[in-house]
Design a protein around this motif. Structure first.
Motif, PDB file in Angstrom:
ATOM      1  N   ASP A  22       1.044  -1.059   0.090  1.00 43.84           N
ATOM      2  CA  ASP A  22      -0.005  -0.073   0.025  1.00 43.84           C
ATOM      3  C   ASP A  22       0.725   1.262   0.146  1.00 43.84           C
ATOM      4  OD1 ASP A  22      -2.325   1.644   0.369  1.00 43.84           O
ATOM      5  OD2 ASP A  22      -2.241   1.352   2.463  1.00 43.84           O
ATOM      6  N   CYS A  23       0.481   2.323  -0.377  1.00 43.62           N
ATOM      7  CA  CYS A  23       1.209   3.545  -0.282  1.00 43.62           C
ATOM      8  C   CYS A  23       1.025   4.346   1.024  1.00 43.62           C
ATOM      9  CB  CYS A  23       0.796   4.322  -1.588  1.00 43.62           C
ATOM     10  SG  CYS A  23       2.017   6.062  -1.670  1.00 43.62           S
ATOM     11  N   ASP A  24      -0.164   5.091   1.315  1.00 41.06           N
ATOM     12  CA  ASP A  24      -0.435   5.757   2.459  1.00 41.06           C
ATOM     13  C   ASP A  24      -0.441   4.893   3.730  1.00 41.06           C
ATOM     14  OD1 ASP A  24      -1.034   8.486   1.248  1.00 41.06           O
ATOM     15  OD2 ASP A  24      -2.489   7.351   0.170  1.00 41.06           O
ATOM     16  N   GLY A  25       0.233   5.408   4.559  1.00 39.04           N
ATOM     17  CA  GLY A  25       0.432   4.668   5.754  1.00 39.04           C
ATOM     18  C   GLY A  25       1.516   3.516   5.935  1.00 39.04           C
ATOM     19  N   VAL A  26       1.986   3.163   4.712  1.00 35.71           N
ATOM     20  CA  VAL A  26       2.862   2.066   4.403  1.00 35.71           C
ATOM     21  C   VAL A  26       4.347   2.441   3.853  1.00 35.71           C
ATOM     22  CG1 VAL A  26       3.549  -0.203   3.131  1.00 35.71           C
ATOM     23  CG2 VAL A  26       1.338   0.211   4.327  1.00 35.71           C
ATOM     24  N   LEU A  27       4.327   3.197   2.920  1.00 37.94           N
ATOM     25  CA  LEU A  27       5.390   3.825   2.510  1.00 37.94           C
ATOM     26  C   LEU A  27       5.615   5.287   2.880  1.00 37.94           C
ATOM     27  CD1 LEU A  27       5.164   2.883  -1.428  1.00 37.94           C
ATOM     28  CD2 LEU A  27       6.361   1.577   0.197  1.00 37.94           C
ATOM     29  N   ILE A  28       4.613   6.023   2.956  1.00 40.19           N
ATOM     30  CA  ILE A  28       4.674   7.459   3.520  1.00 40.19           C
ATOM     31  C   ILE A  28       3.714   7.520   4.849  1.00 40.19           C
ATOM     32  CG2 ILE A  28       5.285   8.352   1.253  1.00 40.19           C
ATOM     33  CD1 ILE A  28       2.617   9.344   0.847  1.00 40.19           C
ATOM     34  N   ASP A  29       4.116   8.218   5.684  1.00 36.93           N
ATOM     35  CA  ASP A  29       3.700   8.377   6.927  1.00 36.93           C
ATOM     36  C   ASP A  29       2.322   9.568   6.578  1.00 36.93           C
ATOM     37  OD1 ASP A  29       2.788   8.327   9.450  1.00 36.93           O
ATOM     38  OD2 ASP A  29       4.575   9.167  10.320  1.00 36.93           O
ATOM     39  N   SER A  30       1.512   9.304   5.889  1.00 38.24           N
ATOM     40  CA  SER A  30       0.577  10.258   5.342  1.00 38.24           C
ATOM     41  C   SER A  30      -0.877  10.205   5.989  1.00 38.24           C
ATOM     42  CB  SER A  30       0.178  10.197   3.733  1.00 38.24           C
ATOM     43  OG  SER A  30      -0.032   8.631   3.527  1.00 38.24           O
ATOM     44  N   GLU A  31      -1.245   9.022   6.604  1.00 37.09           N
ATOM     45  CA  GLU A  31      -2.493   8.593   7.251  1.00 37.09           C
ATOM     46  C   GLU A  31      -2.882   9.956   8.200  1.00 37.09           C
ATOM     47  OE1 GLU A  31      -4.774   7.625   5.452  1.00 37.09           O
ATOM     48  OE2 GLU A  31      -4.528   5.441   4.916  1.00 37.09           O
ATOM     49  N   ALA A  32      -1.787  10.064   9.102  1.00 37.82           N
ATOM     50  CA  ALA A  32      -2.071  10.955  10.043  1.00 37.82           C
ATOM     51  C   ALA A  32      -2.246  12.634   9.712  1.00 37.82           C
ATOM     52  CB  ALA A  32      -0.776  11.111  11.117  1.00 37.82           C
ATOM     53  N   VAL A  33      -1.543  12.843   8.468  1.00 34.63           N
ATOM     54  CA  VAL A  33      -1.662  14.221   7.823  1.00 34.63           C
ATOM     55  C   VAL A  33      -3.268  14.165   7.492  1.00 34.63           C
ATOM     56  CG1 VAL A  33      -0.975  15.564   6.084  1.00 34.63           C
ATOM     57  CG2 VAL A  33       0.561  14.341   7.497  1.00 34.63           C
TER      58      VAL A  33
END
Length: 228
Positions: A10-21
């Protein structure tokens, strides 16, 4: 058990820490539109689904509504801010160390994911093997995007290992018949999240990307031993 041939992240929350954003944006925008509503406890469990579904679910839970213009504006704001989120430590080194065919499968939009991968120099690992919800009939938690990834790589679904951070993502990958590793290293992850991912079908839970190559190697070896 067939041999393992591919790794799908997956991308969001796995590769980049974007879910919190993204979560902060959604909560901020909804609180501005729904004064007095306790938004955060409703939004957080819905993360990992398409933003439209998160907003719809939040509205249903709180008895509130949004206009189509509101949904579009919130989606643009969340996508814009989430794209600037940092990579998780160790992601690039982990992907470089794994020799399986690698793909990315996201509930986001293809153009957004490709831009994120390119900006973070991760496109070298995935090439054209980027599969997103706008390419299939149904987003996660339906298995469509994962089945599309397997088909696109020319491998059986059961030959794939998936790394997922969300309940919707784990549910989707398991429905596709894949082995799922649950990643809980994101800053958005709550205390009960690891148990939720296990109950959805993740075979193990981890929070450090530097350990991913060894974990993948274990499941590759296990599959080889089982198939003999």
């Amino acid at each position: 058990m067939t041999g393992i041939a591919a790794l799908i992240c997956d991308c969001d929350g796995v590769l980049i820490d974007s879910e919190a954003v993204a979560a902060r944006v959604l909560v901020r925008e909804l609180e501005a539109r729904w004064p007095g509503a306790d938004v955060a406890p409703v939004v957080m469990p819905l993360l990992g689904q398409r933003i439209e579904r998160v907003l719809g679910g939040a509205g249903e839970a709180l008895g509130r509504t949004l206009t189509a213009a509101d949904v579009a504006a919130i989606g643009v704001a969340a996508e814009r801010e989430a794209q600037a989120a940092p990579l998780f430590p160790g992601v690039a080194a982990a992907l470089a160390a794994i020799t399986l065919t690698r793909a990315c499968a996201s509930n986001s939009y293809t153009a957004v994911v490709r831009a994120v991968l390119a900006r973070n120099d991760l496109d070298r690992f995935f090439g054209e093997r980027v599969y997103c919800a706008d390419q299939v009939a149904k987003p996660k938690p339906a298995p469509d995007v994962y089945l599309a990834a397997a088909h696109g790589m020319g491998v059986a679904p059961e030959a794939c290992i998936v790394v997922e951070d969300s309940l919707a993502g784990v549910t989707a990958a398991r429905a596709a018949g894949m082995t799922v590793l649950g990643f809980v290293g994101g800053t958005h992850v709550g205390e009960a999240h690891d148990q939720e991912l296990r109950e959805a079908g993740a075979v193990e839970i981890f929070d450090d990307m530097s350990t991913l190559p060894a974990r993948v190697a274990y499941w590759v070896q296990k599959a080889q031993a089982t198939s003999h």
